[in-house]
Design a protein around this motif. Structure first.
Motif, PDB file in Angstrom:
ATOM      1  N   GLY A   1       0.803  -1.221   0.000  1.00  0.00           N
ATOM      2  CA  GLY A   1       0.000   0.000   0.000  1.00  0.00           C
ATOM      3  C   GLY A   1       0.828   1.260   0.000  1.00  0.00           C
ATOM      4  N   SER A   2       1.633   1.461   1.038  1.00  0.00           N
ATOM      5  CA  SER A   2       2.350   2.731   1.174  1.00  0.00           C
ATOM      6  C   SER A   2       3.557   2.838   0.260  1.00  0.00           C
ATOM      7  N   TRP A   3       4.212   1.745  -0.047  1.00  0.00           N
ATOM      8  CA  TRP A   3       5.407   1.802  -0.884  1.00  0.00           C
ATOM      9  C   TRP A   3       5.064   1.725  -2.369  1.00  0.00           C
ATOM     10  N   PHE A   4       4.267   0.733  -2.743  1.00  0.00           N
ATOM     11  CA  PHE A   4       3.943   0.504  -4.156  1.00  0.00           C
ATOM     12  C   PHE A   4       2.630   1.141  -4.585  1.00  0.00           C
ATOM     13  N   GLY A   5       1.782   1.473  -3.649  1.00  0.00           N
ATOM     14  CA  GLY A   5       0.494   2.088  -3.986  1.00  0.00           C
ATOM     15  C   GLY A   5      -0.435   1.155  -4.743  1.00  0.00           C
ATOM     16  N   ILE A   6      -0.379  -0.138  -4.436  1.00  0.00           N
ATOM     17  CA  ILE A   6      -1.242  -1.071  -5.160  1.00  0.00           C
ATOM     18  C   ILE A   6      -2.259  -1.767  -4.251  1.00  0.00           C
ATOM     19  N   ILE A   7      -2.642  -1.075  -3.177  1.00  0.00           N
ATOM     20  CA  ILE A   7      -3.764  -1.528  -2.361  1.00  0.00           C
ATOM     21  C   ILE A   7      -4.839  -0.454  -2.479  1.00  0.00           C
ATOM     22  N   SER A   8      -6.035  -0.877  -2.874  1.00  0.00           N
ATOM     23  CA  SER A   8      -7.135   0.074  -3.046  1.00  0.00           C
ATOM     24  C   SER A   8      -7.629   0.555  -1.682  1.00  0.00           C
ATOM     25  N   GLU A   9      -8.431   1.606  -1.686  1.00  0.00           N
ATOM     26  CA  GLU A   9      -8.987   2.137  -0.439  1.00  0.00           C
ATOM     27  C   GLU A   9      -9.838   1.101   0.273  1.00  0.00           C
ATOM     28  N   ASP A  10     -10.430   0.164  -0.506  1.00  0.00           N
ATOM     29  CA  ASP A  10     -11.256  -0.878   0.104  1.00  0.00           C
ATOM     30  C   ASP A  10     -10.482  -2.168   0.368  1.00  0.00           C
ATOM     31  N   GLY A  11      -9.127  -2.101   0.276  1.00  0.00           N
ATOM     32  CA  GLY A  11      -8.280  -3.208   0.703  1.00  0.00           C
ATOM     33  C   GLY A  11      -7.935  -4.265  -0.328  1.00  0.00           C
ATOM     34  N   PHE A  12      -8.248  -4.035  -1.592  1.00  0.00           N
ATOM     35  CA  PHE A  12      -7.929  -5.005  -2.641  1.00  0.00           C
ATOM     36  C   PHE A  12      -6.571  -4.713  -3.268  1.00  0.00           C
ATOM     37  N   VAL A  13      -5.877  -5.768  -3.702  1.00  0.00           N
ATOM     38  CA  VAL A  13      -4.631  -5.607  -4.452  1.00  0.00           C
ATOM     39  C   VAL A  13      -4.998  -5.155  -5.861  1.00  0.00           C
ATOM     40  N   LEU A  14      -4.244  -4.179  -6.373  1.00  0.00           N
ATOM     41  CA  LEU A  14      -4.532  -3.599  -7.682  1.00  0.00           C
ATOM     42  C   LEU A  14      -3.523  -4.055  -8.739  1.00  0.00           C
ATOM     43  N   ASP A  15      -3.989  -4.075  -9.984  1.00  0.00           N
ATOM     44  CA  ASP A  15      -3.104  -4.332 -11.118  1.00  0.00           C
ATOM     45  C   ASP A  15      -2.210  -3.114 -11.341  1.00  0.00           C
ATOM     46  N   ASN A  16      -1.331  -3.207 -12.330  1.00  0.00           N
ATOM     47  CA  ASN A  16      -0.380  -2.124 -12.590  1.00  0.00           C
ATOM     48  C   ASN A  16      -1.033  -0.798 -12.936  1.00  0.00           C
ATOM     49  N   ASP A  17      -2.268  -0.844 -13.443  1.00  0.00           N
ATOM     50  CA  ASP A  17      -2.950   0.417 -13.756  1.00  0.00           C
ATOM     51  C   ASP A  17      -3.407   1.155 -12.496  1.00  0.00           C
ATOM     52  N   LYS A  18      -3.264   0.498 -11.329  1.00  0.00           N
ATOM     53  CA  LYS A  18      -3.623   1.048 -10.015  1.00  0.00           C
ATOM     54  C   LYS A  18      -5.109   1.414  -9.912  1.00  0.00           C
ATOM     55  N   LYS A  19      -5.937   0.742 -10.747  1.00  0.00           N
ATOM     56  CA  LYS A  19      -7.379   0.949 -10.715  1.00  0.00           C
ATOM     57  C   LYS A  19      -8.131  -0.370 -10.632  1.00  0.00           C
ATOM     58  N   THR A  20      -7.647  -1.378 -11.370  1.00  0.00           N
ATOM     59  CA  THR A  20      -8.343  -2.658 -11.498  1.00  0.00           C
ATOM     60  C   THR A  20      -7.955  -3.602 -10.366  1.00  0.00           C
ATOM     61  N   HIS A  21      -8.962  -4.182  -9.711  1.00  0.00           N
ATOM     62  CA  HIS A  21      -8.691  -5.201  -8.694  1.00  0.00           C
ATOM     63  C   HIS A  21      -8.088  -6.419  -9.393  1.00  0.00           C
ATOM     64  N   SER A  22      -6.997  -6.944  -8.848  1.00  0.00           N
ATOM     65  CA  SER A  22      -6.357  -8.121  -9.430  1.00  0.00           C
ATOM     66  C   SER A  22      -7.314  -9.305  -9.366  1.00  0.00           C
ATOM     67  N   ALA A  23      -7.397 -10.047 -10.472  1.00  0.00           N
ATOM     68  CA  ALA A  23      -8.303 -11.196 -10.534  1.00  0.00           C
ATOM     69  C   ALA A  23      -7.847 -12.299  -9.577  1.00  0.00           C
ATOM     70  N   VAL A  24      -6.538 -12.583  -9.568  1.00  0.00           N
ATOM     71  CA  VAL A  24      -5.966 -13.610  -8.706  1.00  0.00           C
ATOM     72  C   VAL A  24      -4.711 -13.030  -8.077  1.00  0.00           C
ATOM     73  N   VAL A  25      -4.597 -13.115  -6.763  1.00  0.00           N
ATOM     74  CA  VAL A  25      -3.409 -12.637  -6.056  1.00  0.00           C
ATOM     75  C   VAL A  25      -2.664 -13.857  -5.523  1.00  0.00           C
ATOM     76  N   HIS A  26      -1.386 -13.954  -5.867  1.00  0.00           N
ATOM     77  CA  HIS A  26      -0.547 -15.080  -5.450  1.00  0.00           C
ATOM     78  C   HIS A  26       0.510 -14.587  -4.466  1.00  0.00           C
ATOM     79  N   GLN A  27       0.716 -15.332  -3.410  1.00  0.00           N
ATOM     80  CA  GLN A  27       1.725 -15.059  -2.367  1.00  0.00           C
ATOM     81  C   GLN A  27       1.428 -13.798  -1.572  1.00  0.00           C
ATOM     82  N   TRP A  28       0.185 -13.649  -1.180  1.00  0.00           N
ATOM     83  CA  TRP A  28      -0.180 -12.551  -0.282  1.00  0.00           C
ATOM     84  C   TRP A  28       0.178 -13.008   1.122  1.00  0.00           C
ATOM     85  N   ASP A  29       1.382 -12.687   1.554  1.00  0.00           N
ATOM     86  CA  ASP A  29       1.824 -13.124   2.884  1.00  0.00           C
ATOM     87  C   ASP A  29       2.705 -12.110   3.560  1.00  0.00           C
TER      88      ASP A  29
END
Length: 112
Positions: free
Chosen positions: A84-112
């Motif tokens: 979130g704070s470093w890469f800016g790829i967590i949406s305001e509602d807590g989803f991981v975002l694609d590179n466009d920083k708008k689209t929720h990622s369809a599948v997130v791998h290694q969220w740990d």
């Protein structure tokens, strides 16, 4: 670029072909007999040596699977920071975002 061996998809025939290539290489290289966990190494070697001509690579954050494990390096002693704070790829509602920083990622791998 490194391909993540934990996230690949295929048709039934494609998976059978890939498994055959990997197992042939495993038998030839014998790294596993030395106790070296090398599935990712085999997949990357075969892909970049063009021995998986039926396979396609995708850029992290632009394809079906968004592999974020390496980006969480600070959690594992690395030098980079949070998604979130470093890469800016967590949406305001807590989803991981694609590179466009708008689209929720369809599948997130290694969220740990």
């Amino acid at each position: 670029p490194i391909l993540c061996s934990g996230s690949y998809f295929a048709t039934r025939d494609g998976m059978i072909d890939m498994e055959a290539e990997i197992l042939n290489e495993v038998r030839a290289a014998k790294c596993h007999k030395k106790g070296v966990p090398s599935d990712q190494g085999y997949v990357n070697y075969l892909f970049w040596a063009r021995r998986l001509p039926f396979a396609l690579g995708e850029v992290r954050g632009d394809g079906i699977v968004n592999t974020v494990g390496a980006l969480m390096g600070k959690n594992h002693g690395g030098s980079i920071g949070p998604l979130g704070s470093w890469f800016g790829i967590i949406s305001e509602d807590g989803f991981v975002l694609d590179n466009d920083k708008k689209t929720h990622s369809a599948v997130v791998h290694q969220w740990d």
